[in-house]
Motif scaffolding. Structure first.
Motif, PDB file in Angstrom:
ATOM      1  N   ARG A 106      -0.618 -24.543   3.965  1.00  0.00           N
ATOM      2  CA  ARG A 106      -2.003 -25.028   4.003  1.00  0.00           C
ATOM      3  C   ARG A 106      -2.616 -24.802   5.383  1.00  0.00           C
ATOM      4  O   ARG A 106      -3.775 -24.415   5.502  1.00  0.00           O
ATOM      5  CB  ARG A 106      -2.069 -26.508   3.612  1.00  0.00           C
ATOM      6  N   ASP A 138      -1.848 -22.397   7.386  1.00  0.00           N
ATOM      7  CA  ASP A 138      -2.050 -20.949   7.509  1.00  0.00           C
ATOM      8  C   ASP A 138      -2.985 -20.368   6.449  1.00  0.00           C
ATOM      9  O   ASP A 138      -3.218 -19.157   6.435  1.00  0.00           O
ATOM     10  CB  ASP A 138      -0.698 -20.219   7.391  1.00  0.00           C
ATOM     11  N   TYR A 139      -3.535 -21.192   5.578  1.00  0.00           N
ATOM     12  CA  TYR A 139      -4.279 -20.751   4.405  1.00  0.00           C
ATOM     13  C   TYR A 139      -5.360 -19.717   4.715  1.00  0.00           C
ATOM     14  O   TYR A 139      -5.472 -18.696   4.049  1.00  0.00           O
ATOM     15  CB  TYR A 139      -4.893 -21.973   3.721  1.00  0.00           C
ATOM     16  N   HIS A 140      -6.153 -19.936   5.742  1.00  0.00           N
ATOM     17  CA  HIS A 140      -7.260 -19.027   6.067  1.00  0.00           C
ATOM     18  C   HIS A 140      -6.879 -17.962   7.094  1.00  0.00           C
ATOM     19  O   HIS A 140      -7.728 -17.151   7.473  1.00  0.00           O
ATOM     20  CB  HIS A 140      -8.477 -19.817   6.555  1.00  0.00           C
ATOM     21  N   ASP A 141      -5.640 -17.938   7.523  1.00  0.00           N
ATOM     22  CA  ASP A 141      -5.176 -16.929   8.486  1.00  0.00           C
ATOM     23  C   ASP A 141      -4.650 -15.719   7.718  1.00  0.00           C
ATOM     24  O   ASP A 141      -3.508 -15.697   7.261  1.00  0.00           O
ATOM     25  CB  ASP A 141      -4.080 -17.523   9.376  1.00  0.00           C
ATOM     26  N   LEU A 142      -5.491 -14.689   7.565  1.00  0.00           N
ATOM     27  CA  LEU A 142      -5.142 -13.536   6.747  1.00  0.00           C
ATOM     28  C   LEU A 142      -3.927 -12.778   7.257  1.00  0.00           C
ATOM     29  O   LEU A 142      -3.277 -12.066   6.501  1.00  0.00           O
ATOM     30  CB  LEU A 142      -6.330 -12.589   6.624  1.00  0.00           C
ATOM     31  N   ASN A 157      -1.011 -15.657   5.833  1.00  0.00           N
ATOM     32  CA  ASN A 157      -1.065 -16.548   4.670  1.00  0.00           C
ATOM     33  C   ASN A 157      -0.269 -16.056   3.458  1.00  0.00           C
ATOM     34  O   ASN A 157       0.067 -16.839   2.589  1.00  0.00           O
ATOM     35  CB  ASN A 157      -2.504 -16.882   4.281  1.00  0.00           C
ATOM     36  N   LEU A 195      -5.070 -16.517  -2.690  1.00  0.00           N
ATOM     37  CA  LEU A 195      -5.409 -16.899  -1.318  1.00  0.00           C
ATOM     38  C   LEU A 195      -6.668 -16.203  -0.826  1.00  0.00           C
ATOM     39  O   LEU A 195      -7.093 -15.191  -1.394  1.00  0.00           O
ATOM     40  CB  LEU A 195      -4.255 -16.492  -0.388  1.00  0.00           C
ATOM     41  N   PRO A 196      -7.219 -16.675   0.312  1.00  0.00           N
ATOM     42  CA  PRO A 196      -8.250 -15.894   0.982  1.00  0.00           C
ATOM     43  C   PRO A 196      -7.667 -14.515   1.330  1.00  0.00           C
ATOM     44  O   PRO A 196      -6.526 -14.404   1.769  1.00  0.00           O
ATOM     45  CB  PRO A 196      -8.533 -16.692   2.261  1.00  0.00           C
ATOM     46  N   ARG A 253     -12.709 -13.538  -0.657  1.00  0.00           N
ATOM     47  CA  ARG A 253     -12.884 -13.351   0.776  1.00  0.00           C
ATOM     48  C   ARG A 253     -14.105 -14.166   1.189  1.00  0.00           C
ATOM     49  O   ARG A 253     -14.989 -14.435   0.367  1.00  0.00           O
ATOM     50  CB  ARG A 253     -13.050 -11.879   1.133  1.00  0.00           C
ATOM     51  N   MET A 254     -14.149 -14.547   2.433  1.00  0.00           N
ATOM     52  CA  MET A 254     -15.275 -15.329   2.927  1.00  0.00           C
ATOM     53  C   MET A 254     -16.303 -14.396   3.548  1.00  0.00           C
ATOM     54  O   MET A 254     -15.954 -13.549   4.370  1.00  0.00           O
ATOM     55  CB  MET A 254     -14.803 -16.360   3.947  1.00  0.00           C
ATOM     56  N   ALA A 271     -17.496 -17.967  -0.527  1.00  0.00           N
ATOM     57  CA  ALA A 271     -16.365 -17.279  -1.169  1.00  0.00           C
ATOM     58  C   ALA A 271     -16.910 -16.221  -2.120  1.00  0.00           C
ATOM     59  O   ALA A 271     -17.769 -16.507  -2.956  1.00  0.00           O
ATOM     60  CB  ALA A 271     -15.500 -18.272  -1.928  1.00  0.00           C
TER      61      ALA A 271
END
Length: 193
Positions: free
Chosen positions: A53, A55-59, A62, A103-104, A109-110, A115
């Protein structure tokens, strides 16, 4: 077409197992390349850890704990979900798959804080589900699994036509005749998928 089948039921003698077999068999006979992902048989861990969680947004990191599953999703051109509805939702193992693998950078993708779907390579989507209760009960609570497939997941994949959401409601009172008819319906739908 490369079809990823996500199957979520722990009992190999269940009606859901028969549906799973029908889906895989019909898709194979239709000439598709099937990647059959039986989440229970593969021992998929549905628990999103604290570190995952964080690391969720760390591409860059993640995917590290689920990369083989991410690769399977990224290779797929179609996705078929086969699952029972329990307590008006997905089985925990399937929900955990979405939490840990979609995942992202994978399913979305943001862009400017919004999203945006990222699974444009998936051109077809279908679900085969069984519900213990009657359809009116599912509708009364908004039928979350149906909406998750036909709205949320659909928004993450490529432009689609019809999204078959095949359901056998009222399994608690099903008969051999209702189960056989549903199995036949699923087989025919998957043969023309």
């Amino acid at each position: 077409m490369r079809v990823l089948v996500l199957y979520a039921h722990p009992v190999e003698t269940s009606f859901q197992a028969a549906l799973h077999g029908a889906v895989v068999g019909a898709l194979t006979r239709a000439g598709h390349q099937v990647d059959d992902c039986d989440l229970y048989a593969e021992g998929f861990d549905p628990v999103l850890s604290r570190q995952e969680r964080i690391d969720y947004h760390d591409l860059a990191v993640n995917r590290r704990n689920v990369d083989p599953y991410v690769e399977r999703v990224m290779r797929a051109e179609a996705l078929v979900l086969v699952y029972p509805v329990w307590n008006f939702g997905f089985p925990a193992i399937l929900k955990g798959f979405f939490d840990r693998v979609f995942l992202p950078g994978v399913s979305f993708r943001m862009e400017n804080g919004k999203a945006v779907g990222n699974l444009g390579h998936i051109r077809k989507l279908a679900a085969v589900a069984t519900y213990g209760g009657a359809r009116w009960r599912a509708l009364l609570v908004g039928d979350p699994p149906r909406k998750s497939v036909t709205r949320v997941l659909r928004a993450q994949v490529g432009r689609l036509g019809r999204v078959p959401y095949l359901t056998h409601y009222d399994m608690n009172r099903s008969t051999e005749a209702t189960r056989s008819a549903f199995l036949e319906r699923v087989t025919k739908e998957m043969e023309r998928f």
